[in-house]
Design an enzyme around this catalytic site. Structure first.
Site: not given
Ligand code: NI
Length: 178
Positions: A103, A145-146, A149
């Site tokens: 990341c 993953h995004e 966030h």
């Molecule tokens: Ni990331």
């Protein structure tokens, strides 16, 4: 061309859930600037995805994709450049797959992260139009993953064996990642 600073792990805003954008936001100067800044910053920092909170904007917007073989993830085939706004994961596989993930907000570190094999996402395009699609493989991983966030989460929150966490160069030298 505006390359923004990446917000790093340890900054409280990265751990806050982001706000959805409303119908009036689409097509505005702010919207266009945010999306351009995300693409410019992702490319300059060699990311495969980037979420708005990583450049200090706590809105539910992320982008991802790469057109050629990527130097940080050389094993992966290109993924189409995509913008997701107000995304929702509406379905996901029971099965999970493990892969080393990194990341831009946690530089030089990788860890083994289980992710759903596939996810079905409903989101909005840059013009506000809704779409729904199923994604699999590395693209599904990037999306998870995004999406994390914009929920204020990082990949390490999903790891089930922290012993796999390592410094990228050491993992490479050990032959664990390419
Ligand atoms: Ni990331």
């Amino acid at each position: 061309m505006t390359v923004k600073n990446i917000v790093l792990a340890g900054t409280p805003s990265l751990r806050q859930a982001s706000q959805p954008v409303d119908a009036q936001w689409f097509g505005t100067h702010d919207a266009k600037t945010l999306i351009h800044d995300l693409f410019d910053t992702m490319k300059a920092r060699l990311g495969v995805g980037l979420a708005a909170p990583q450049i200090g904007v706590n809105l539910r917007v992320f982008i991802y994709g790469f057109e050629k073989a990527h130097e940080r993830y050389p094993d992966q085939k290109p993924v189409p450049l995509t913008i997701m706004i107000n995304p929702k994961i509406v379905a996901a596989s029971a099965e999970k797959e493990y892969l080393y993930e990194g990341c831009l907000s946690v530089p030089d570190v990788r860890g083994l992260v289980p992710r759903h094999d596939w996810v079905e996402v409903q989101a909005q395009h840059e013009n506000g139009q809704y779409f729904q699609k199923r994604y699999e493989g590395f693209e599904a991983r990037i999306i998870q993953h995004e999406f994390a966030h914009i929920e204020g989460k990082l990949f390490c929150d999903y790891m089930d064996d922290m012993r796999t966490l390592g410094i990228t160069s050491a993992l490479r030298e050990s032959g664990i990642i390419k």
